[in-house]
Every structure is written in structure tokens, then in C-alpha cells.
Design a protein around this motif. Sequence first.
Motif, mmCIF file in Angstrom:
data_model
loop_
_atom_site.group_PDB
_atom_site.id
_atom_site.type_symbol
_atom_site.label_atom_id
_atom_site.label_comp_id
_atom_site.label_asym_id
_atom_site.label_seq_id
_atom_site.Cartn_x
_atom_site.Cartn_y
_atom_site.Cartn_z
ATOM 1 N N GLN A 193 5.841 0.424 -0.833
ATOM 2 C CA GLN A 193 4.440 0.051 -1.036
ATOM 3 C C GLN A 193 3.849 -0.557 0.234
ATOM 4 O OE1 GLN A 193 4.611 -2.622 -4.372
ATOM 5 N NE2 GLN A 193 4.952 -0.996 -5.870
ATOM 6 N N PHE A 194 4.613 -1.453 0.852
ATOM 7 C CA PHE A 194 4.129 -2.069 2.082
ATOM 8 C C PHE A 194 3.993 -1.054 3.206
ATOM 9 C CE2 PHE A 194 5.575 -6.285 0.345
ATOM 10 C CZ PHE A 194 4.324 -6.880 0.396
ATOM 11 N N ALA A 195 4.887 -0.068 3.233
ATOM 12 C CA ALA A 195 4.808 0.958 4.272
ATOM 13 C C ALA A 195 3.487 1.729 4.166
ATOM 14 C CB ALA A 195 5.995 1.912 4.164
ATOM 15 N N GLU A 196 3.062 2.028 2.938
ATOM 16 C CA GLU A 196 1.782 2.721 2.749
ATOM 17 C C GLU A 196 0.615 1.827 3.162
ATOM 18 O OE1 GLU A 196 1.228 5.946 1.963
ATOM 19 O OE2 GLU A 196 3.404 6.037 2.269
ATOM 20 N N GLU A 197 0.698 0.538 2.829
ATOM 21 C CA GLU A 197 -0.364 -0.392 3.212
ATOM 22 C C GLU A 197 -0.416 -0.559 4.732
ATOM 23 O OE1 GLU A 197 0.022 -4.076 1.110
ATOM 24 O OE2 GLU A 197 0.180 -3.086 -0.848
ATOM 25 N N THR A 198 0.746 -0.522 5.367
ATOM 26 C CA THR A 198 0.788 -0.617 6.828
ATOM 27 C C THR A 198 0.128 0.592 7.469
ATOM 28 O OG1 THR A 198 2.798 -1.980 6.806
ATOM 29 C CG2 THR A 198 2.322 -0.763 8.830
ATOM 30 N N LYS A 199 0.393 1.779 6.936
ATOM 31 C CA LYS A 199 -0.251 2.988 7.461
ATOM 32 C C LYS A 199 -1.775 2.893 7.331
ATOM 33 C CE LYS A 199 3.600 6.137 6.472
ATOM 34 N NZ LYS A 199 4.043 7.288 5.624
ATOM 35 N N ALA A 200 -2.235 2.387 6.190
ATOM 36 C CA ALA A 200 -3.680 2.240 5.989
ATOM 37 C C ALA A 200 -4.255 1.221 6.979
ATOM 38 C CB ALA A 200 -3.965 1.811 4.546
ATOM 39 N N GLY A 201 -3.516 0.120 7.208
ATOM 40 C CA GLY A 201 -3.955 -0.879 8.174
ATOM 41 C C GLY A 201 -4.023 -0.330 9.583
ATOM 42 N N HIS A 202 -3.042 0.486 9.942
ATOM 43 C CA HIS A 202 -3.044 1.103 11.273
ATOM 44 C C HIS A 202 -4.238 2.043 11.444
ATOM 45 C CE1 HIS A 202 1.540 0.396 11.965
ATOM 46 N NE2 HIS A 202 0.808 -0.627 12.367
ATOM 47 N N ARG A 203 -4.553 2.795 10.398
ATOM 48 C CA ARG A 203 -5.708 3.700 10.490
ATOM 49 C C ARG A 203 -7.002 2.902 10.693
ATOM 50 N NH1 ARG A 203 -2.870 6.506 6.288
ATOM 51 N NH2 ARG A 203 -4.118 5.448 4.700
#
Length: 402
Positions: free
Chosen positions: A374-384
Motif C-alpha cells: 500500500q505504501f509503495a503505491e502511495e509513494t509512486k503517487a507522491g513521486h508523480r
Amino acid sequence: MRPLRLAVMLEQALEVGGGFQQPLNDLLWLRDWAAKSGNEIVVYSPHPKTLEILKEFGVAGSLLKFGVLDYLFLFLKYCGPFDLVQIVLKWKSPFERALIRDGIDVVHFTSTSKRHLLLYELPFIITIFDGCHRDAPEFPEVRTFGEFERREILFGLASTKAAVVIVNAPELIDDLSRRYAMERGRAVCIPFSPSAYVGQSAPAAADDAAVLAKYRLESGYLFYPAQFWPHKNHMTLLAALAHLRERGVTERLVLCGSDRGGRDKIDAAIRSYGLSDQISIIGFVESAELGALYRGAAALVMPSYFGPTNLPPLEAWAVGTPVIYPEAFKAQAGDAALLFDYDDPRSLADAIVSLRTEGMRERLSEAGHLRLAQFAEETKAGHREFARHLERLKHRLALTAR
């Protein structure tokens, strides 16, 4: 439009632990972003050892120390009226002049650096890990000798002057907006990620056994990697072990980290509780050894008062190790940890006992992997989102003479 030239400042020393590992993660992502977007990053650190570590990841960095004049500028900045002098005379600090000579457009501080106070011409991005001097001002490391006041100046100016503010939890956006009137639209939430050393480490029985043998450890211990600060709350953990022994339960504990002024009291407490035969303190360990130490543990036990997020739970989840964590930080842990009251040693003792119930370790390990995903997906969104902010900065700076 010419490439954006972004300075990435790695000011935290390796010995700081998570404060070094997370900026390293940020840098590795920025390296990939720059390569894909046609922009440039220039890496600086005041620590020669950091530059050597970066070579392991194929990253070249430059040494940029801070001289007497820089510290004088900082001192005068804290005093306030110096701002007027700089405005009139258009003085720049040696630090800022060096960056301008290198053609830097924007400075990205990967920690809550006081160096942003030295910048008058260059825009900057700041990272704020927590607001714990406000959350728990009773601890000396965030209160005494003007530390609280210094942080107020840093956080207040950083969160309102920065072009982008990087945080690791939505709660921090709320706190910074309420406390310092930060504009929410300039905040980007990028959750912590496991350190590259742990997240990319592969289990190898022989190698893991060699690390444990080096420190004379046998698997199945409780593990707490943390510097010896009072807020890390080792004392509650020791009291919990003493309660368990009164109940006929003996748990082994491994502590690692640098001494930040709290080690003497911890040593005295260990002797007072009679726990010397149950506890191994192995000091600061190499980053490459952390994966083996997590895998050898029955659980990560982290009673720290500072949050709302921390790096060790993510590292434990990455290798399948269960987590025992304060209920105050449930927003990070979700259902992937056994929770306890960090002011109550008996609550922690009960959580440790629960760890040993049938099927609990397996449930926590599976939940940890799901939480990490879940955090990995949130990190990807944050990077975008961060990438979009960087492109906006690039466009706006192209409109000004540089």
C-alpha cells in the motif's frame, strides 16, 4: 527550454540512521527522474563518507562543507535584523554563491536543513520528517539550549518560504498548515520506503548466519535499531522485559545504534533490572548488515515517542519480520503490527506475549507485506506529484533571467 539543474543536499551523516537512509532513497528516485525527464541533478554533501557510499550506487557527488562565514550568516539570520542588511547590500552567503557558480536553479534539501536560511536568491525544496518538538517538547533533545526556538524558526520559514514541502504523512500536512500557515497546495506526501540496503537484500542463510555470528547472536531475539536518545524510549522496553521475567517469560533483546547521550542511563537500568544476560548492545552496525539482523529477529519492537511515521517498521515488513509498535502511530501500522501504549510497560509486555501465540507471527508477516505494498503505491503517487511540481518550477524559472 533548458534542463532544470537541481541541487540535492545530503546533509545527514550515515550514523543518523533513518535520517540518512530515506534521503538516499529520495536521491535514487531523483536520479531516475532526471534521466527520464531530461533534467539534471547535482549531489552535494559535507561528509566524505557519504560520497564514498554514493559511489556504490553509481552516483557522483561533490563535497560542500560550510565555512565560518556561512555559520556567521546563520547566526545573524537567527538574530533577525540581519535580513535588512542583506536586502540593502544584496549579500549572499558563500554557500549560496557556490551553488550559483555551479549553475544551480533549485536546491532540494532532503532533510529539515538550517542551510535554507542561507538562501536569498535560489528557490528551495524542503523535507520535513516530523514536528516532534511540538508533539513532545518535554524531551531535552528538542527543548534545551534553545533547540525548541531554533526549530520554530526553521520550521516556520521552511514551510512557508519553500517552493515545495516534502512530508511523509498526511498528518504532517495538517500540522504544518495549522501551526505555521503553510499553503497546502505546496505540500507533497511521499511515504517512507525501506532503505535500499534492507529492501534489496536477499536472504542467504550463510551470509545471515555470518552476521549473527559476528555479534554472537542467535535468532529469535527482539530487535530495536535506534540511536540512544531519551525519546527512543528504551526505558519502557527494559521495564517491559523486567515485567515479563516476573511472569516467568525471558526474552532476549538486541539493541543497535549510536549513543546520543542516553546510553549511560540505559546501561544503569539494565543493571538495576538484572537484565544483563538478556540484552546485547552491538553499537552502530553497517547498513549492509541490517537485513540479516531484521531476518534473525522474532520481531521489531519500537517504543519511540516520535512519529507519526518511522522507517524501521517498513524495513521489518520488507523481510517478513513482525512489528510491535505504539498505538499512537496506528495510522502508519494499520493492522500490520501489535500495538501498545508507549507510556505503559505492562502494555508492551502483553504485546510481546501476544507475539508468541499460535499463528500470530505468520499473520503479522503477511499483513506487513500488504501494508508495504500500500505504501509503495502511495509513494509512486507522491513521486508523480513531486515530478509535476518540478516541471512547474522549471517552467516558471524559465520566465526569469538566470
